[in-house]
Design an enzyme around this catalytic site. Structure first.
Site, PDB file in Angstrom:
ATOM      1  CB  SER A 222      -0.939  -0.008   1.212  1.00  0.00           C
ATOM      2  OG  SER A 222      -0.217  -0.181   2.418  1.00  0.00           O
ATOM      3  N   GLY A 224      -0.283   4.630   0.253  1.00  0.00           N
ATOM      4  CA  GLY A 224      -0.994   5.826   0.671  1.00  0.00           C
ATOM      5  C   GLY A 224      -1.780   6.445  -0.464  1.00  0.00           C
ATOM      6  N   GLY A 227      -2.128   4.731  -3.993  1.00  0.00           N
ATOM      7  CA  GLY A 227      -2.795   3.455  -4.198  1.00  0.00           C
ATOM      8  C   GLY A 227      -2.002   2.276  -3.686  1.00  0.00           C
ATOM      9  N   GLY A 254      -4.807   0.650   5.711  1.00  0.00           N
ATOM     10  CA  GLY A 254      -4.051  -0.501   5.231  1.00  0.00           C
ATOM     11  C   GLY A 254      -4.711  -1.824   5.582  1.00  0.00           C
ATOM     12  CG  ASP A 255      -5.421  -2.539   9.502  1.00  0.00           C
ATOM     13  OD1 ASP A 255      -4.265  -2.943   9.248  1.00  0.00           O
ATOM     14  OD2 ASP A 255      -5.676  -1.796  10.466  1.00  0.00           O
TER      15      ASP A 255
END
Length: 324
Positions: A222, A224, A227, A254-255
């Site tokens: 990831s 931020g 994308g 992110g989860d």
């Protein structure tokens, strides 16, 4: 079904202020308390979108009791491993411009017997309910060796499921030696694990390829506001949302990204597009609220198998700034 394993869950309080000024008295504009821990958030996102999951986690103390109550209210199935010390409570201060400052406690020191009970509990839902993935997520509390996720990956493989790991530092490095099916670092974790600077999309791809060479079958990184990339045995894909909604809170983005990827099959560009859609939806929500179907817009995601390697990565406005 997707099993998540959180060795260091938390009770997360988020306080909203207009602007954080060190040493000043502030009047909060809002506050909320959410279940915390990366694996817990993955399970919360899955439940919010109608997917089967089981959150395996440690609990202890008053914070642990409140955490269980919140997960029960959210309808998240759990496999509880009681421990002798209280789980941690974390504080996030969210400013009006989207900046989030976090003060995280270390977490309880786990005894060897408690660590083994957690590993056993992680495999139990797989054997009983035929889970497809086990995702080990988050930091490790005191007393837990860095090879915890490597052991989890090996036991997951023996149980016939696929293993995903979302962690950082020595725990991520150790997990690679067990050859997990998927790792999900962010930009900073990708740079640390690969030992190289990540300033462009090409840098991120090279770093992800280094993690694959070290043992990961696939890397979902990831990035931020830029994308995410997926690097696996079939090649490289990049996905991002060109016109995202305004940033409210990056906590849990992110989860949700990992949850969206696993919920959409756990491989291929379509799963990557879903991952970015879920993660992007999360940053438009307060605290660590996980998105539901009405929040997620997969059609807004731009997906390519021929990314611009020279594209500079922007300063991560989604980054959580730990102060403790």
């Amino acid at each position: 079904m997707i099993v998540t394993v959180t060795a260091n869950p938390s009770l997360d309080r988020t306080i909203a202020v207009d602007r954080l000024l060190r040493g000043e008295i502030h009047r909060a504009t809002g506050d909320r308390v959410d279940p915390g821990g990366k694996g817990v958030n993955v399970s919360r996102a899955l439940v919010a979108n109608g997917h089967r999951t089981c959150a395996v986690l440690t609990t202890g103390g008053h914070a642990g009791a409140e955490l269980l109550d919140l997960l029960d209210e959210a309808g998240v199935p759990i496999e509880e491993v009681p421990v002798s010390q209280a789980i941690r409570s974390n504080l996030a201060i969210a400013e009006a411009d989207g900046t989030v400052t976090k003060l995280n406690e270390t977490g309880p020191a786990l005894r060897p017997t408690e660590i083994e009970e957690l590993l056993v509990a992680a495999i139990t839902p797989t054997l009983e309910r035929s889970a497809s993935w086990i995702a080990g997520c988050g930091s490790l509390p005191p007393g837990v060796d860095a090879d915890f996720y490597a052991v989890l990956v090996e036991r997951t493989r023996d149980a016939g499921a696929l293993a995903a790991v979302d962690t950082s530092g020595p725990a991520l490095a150790a997990s690679l030696r067990a050859r997990p099916d998927l790792v999900k670092p962010n930009r900073e974790e990708l740079a640390e694990a690969s030992g190289r600077a990540v300033g462009t999309l090409g840098d991120a791809i090279e770093a992800a390829q280094a993690l694959r060479a070290a043992g990961a079958a696939a890397v979902l990184a990831s990035l931020g506001p830029d994308g995410a990339i997926l690097v696996d045995g079939t090649g490289v894909h990049h996905a991002h949302v060109p016109h995202p909604r305004p940033l409210v809170s990056a906590v849990g983005a992110g989860d949700a990204t990992l949850a969206g990827f696993l919920a959409s099959g756990g491989s291929g560009p379509e799963a990557l597009a879903a991952a970015v859609a879920w993660g992007t939806a999360t940053v438009a929500l307060p605290g660590s609220v996980m998105p539901g179907p009405a929040d997620i817009d997969t059609a807004a995601v731009a997906l390519t198998a021929d990314p611009d390697l020279q594209r500079p990565l922007r300063l991560n406005q989604w980054r959580v700034r730990p102060l403790g």
